[in-house]
Scaffold this active site. Structure first.
Site, PDB file in Angstrom:
ATOM      1  N   TYR A 136       0.874  -1.184   0.000  1.00  0.00           N
ATOM      2  CA  TYR A 136       0.000   0.000   0.000  1.00  0.00           C
ATOM      3  C   TYR A 136       0.907   1.228   0.000  1.00  0.00           C
ATOM      4  CZ  TYR A 136      -3.682   3.241   1.674  1.00  0.00           C
ATOM      5  OH  TYR A 136      -4.565   4.292   1.828  1.00  0.00           O
ATOM      6  N   LYS A 164      -0.780  -1.162  -4.477  1.00  0.00           N
ATOM      7  CA  LYS A 164      -1.897  -0.207  -4.563  1.00  0.00           C
ATOM      8  C   LYS A 164      -1.244   1.157  -4.647  1.00  0.00           C
ATOM      9  CE  LYS A 164      -5.117   1.259  -1.074  1.00  0.00           C
ATOM     10  NZ  LYS A 164      -5.496   2.607  -1.493  1.00  0.00           N
ATOM     11  N   GLY A 188      -4.887   3.869  -7.117  1.00  0.00           N
ATOM     12  CA  GLY A 188      -5.324   4.186  -5.746  1.00  0.00           C
ATOM     13  C   GLY A 188      -5.911   5.574  -5.605  1.00  0.00           C
ATOM     14  N   SER A 207     -11.991   4.901  -2.184  1.00  0.00           N
ATOM     15  CA  SER A 207     -13.044   5.252  -1.230  1.00  0.00           C
ATOM     16  C   SER A 207     -14.352   5.616  -1.928  1.00  0.00           C
ATOM     17  CB  SER A 207     -12.590   6.440  -0.375  1.00  0.00           C
ATOM     18  OG  SER A 207     -12.422   7.586  -1.199  1.00  0.00           O
TER      19      SER A 207
HETATM   20  O1  SI3 Z   1      -8.889   3.146   2.116  1.00  0.00           O
HETATM   21  C1  SI3 Z   1      -7.834   3.071   1.502  1.00  0.00           C
HETATM   22  O2  SI3 Z   1      -6.846   2.597   2.014  1.00  0.00           O
HETATM   23  C2  SI3 Z   1      -7.761   3.589   0.144  1.00  0.00           C
HETATM   24  O3  SI3 Z   1      -8.137   2.975  -0.813  1.00  0.00           O
HETATM   25  C3  SI3 Z   1      -7.178   4.872  -0.030  1.00  0.00           C
HETATM   26  C4  SI3 Z   1      -7.445   5.469  -1.402  1.00  0.00           C
HETATM   27  O4  SI3 Z   1      -6.224   5.667  -2.053  1.00  0.00           O
HETATM   28  C5  SI3 Z   1      -8.158   6.773  -1.159  1.00  0.00           C
HETATM   29  N1  SI3 Z   1      -7.250   7.636  -0.448  1.00  0.00           N
HETATM   30  C6  SI3 Z   1      -7.572   8.143   0.716  1.00  0.00           C
HETATM   31  C7  SI3 Z   1      -6.530   8.897   1.443  1.00  0.00           C
HETATM   32  O5  SI3 Z   1      -8.669   8.027   1.202  1.00  0.00           O
HETATM   33  C8  SI3 Z   1      -8.691   7.339  -2.442  1.00  0.00           C
HETATM   34  O6  SI3 Z   1      -9.742   6.520  -2.843  1.00  0.00           O
HETATM   35  C9  SI3 Z   1      -9.197   8.775  -2.239  1.00  0.00           C
HETATM   36  O7  SI3 Z   1     -10.082   8.838  -1.146  1.00  0.00           O
HETATM   37  C10 SI3 Z   1      -9.908   9.289  -3.470  1.00  0.00           C
HETATM   38  O8  SI3 Z   1      -9.097   9.136  -4.585  1.00  0.00           O
HETATM   39  C11 SI3 Z   1     -10.300  10.768  -3.293  1.00  0.00           C
HETATM   40  O9  SI3 Z   1      -9.149  11.576  -3.267  1.00  0.00           O
END
Ligand code: SI3
Length: 291
Positions: A136, A164, A188, A207
């Site tokens: 990660y 990731k 990611g 997310s």
């Molecule tokens: O929950 C996790 O570990 C993730 O998948 C993190 C993911 O990289 C998200 N990063 C964070 C800091 O939440 C992204 O999905 C992010 O929220 C999204 O790209 C919006 O910036």
């Protein structure tokens, strides 16, 4: 390798007003992801699960709930990384015993560990669990960067099957793709899905897929199939949504949007603050406009 590719929601967890896990709400979030967002997998215990704010027992509970609810329907990856390596090993063993398809671990953060220490951290978790590992990589939050050569050294352990990639350095992403065609690369950053798919990543973990999973999957499939114009239109709409989410408070807003989709998504864990009345209205407006 392809077996573990695809679009994974970084699983949200419903917490109640006192910050305790709301198990029924969390199960609703899982079912929503599987049946409504139609994701290929769940990434459990990530940043989105507010994992670095909760106890070991709570982390185990969430790993258990996700397996119990998702088993046989989606691929399951457990984020077990922790600056406390003993905890990472304990969680890794627990998730492996539960039957998780693969583990993932954030690069150890806060202290300035050198590369040998980082390598030892991954090899220790793998040796103790025997499971597959996805690195990660999220330098903006951990402060830990890795070079192409360092990824190569980590990949010498054949259990490390991928990364990731939560980072905006597309030069490094392209170099990794070319050098390691057989390793899994997951986009990611949800806002870069189109660009990452064009570089032929193997999937995405994010997310916003908790609420925008269908559209994310379309972007991924269209871009990989060379339908760039259509994919770009969907990425524009997605990024309008993400921009609004980020401006209003990332995880709180996603939970509020999920509530408009009929899911008891609860609240965020302190120290994350609650949305104001205006924030709640803004989240509803985002849902109405973009979803
Ligand atoms: O929950 C996790 O570990 C993730 O998948 C993190 C993911 O990289 C998200 N990063 C964070 C800091 O939440 C992204 O999905 C992010 O929220 C999204 O790209 C919006 O910036």
């Amino acid at each position: 390798k392809t077996k573990l590719g695809g679009i994974y929601s970084a699983l949200m967890v419903a917490y109640d007003e006192d910050g305790n896990i709301n198990e029924n709400g969390t199960r609703e979030i899982i079912r929503h992801n599987i049946h409504k967002m139609e994701v290929d997998g769940l990434y459990v215990g990530g940043s989105t699960g507010e994992n670095f704010m909760i106890s070991t027992e709570e982390k185990k509970r969430i790993l258990y709930i996700a397996m119990d609810e998702g088993r046989g329907q989606v691929k399951l990856m457990a984020q077990v990384g922790s600056v406390n390596l003993k905890e990472a090993v304990e969680l890794g063993k627990y998730a492996t015993d539960l039957g998780y398809d693969a583990l993932s671990a954030v690069t150890p953060f806060y202290y300035k560990f050198d590369f040998e220490e980082i390598k030892n951290y991954y090899n220790t978790i793998i040796e103790a669990t025997g499971n597959y590992m996805v690195i990660y990589f999220i330098p903006s939050l951990t402060g830990v960067n890795l070079s192409l050569d360092q990824f190569g050294e980590l990949f010498e352990n054949e259990k490390i099957i991928g990364v990731k990639f939560s980072h905006g350095d597309f030069f490094l992403l392209e170099r990794l793709r070319k050098a390691y065609p057989d390793h899994l690369i997951y986009a990611g950053l949800d806002e870069m899905m189109l660009s990452a798919a064009v570089l032929h990543v193997d999937g995405g973990i994010g997310s916003t897929y908790n609420v925008n999973g269908i559209r994310a999957k379309q972007i991924y499939t269209l871009a990989k199939g060379g339908k760039i114009k259509e994919a770009r239109e969907l990425q524009h709409t997605t990024n309008d949504l993400i921009e609004g989410i980020l401006a209003n408070g990332l995880y709180q807003t996603i939970k509020e949007i999920m509530k408009t989709q009929g899911v008891d998504a609860g609240y965020c864990r302190q120290p994350t603050k609650r949305l104001s009345e205006e924030g709640i209205i803004a989240a509803k407006e985002l849902a109405e406009k973009y979803l």
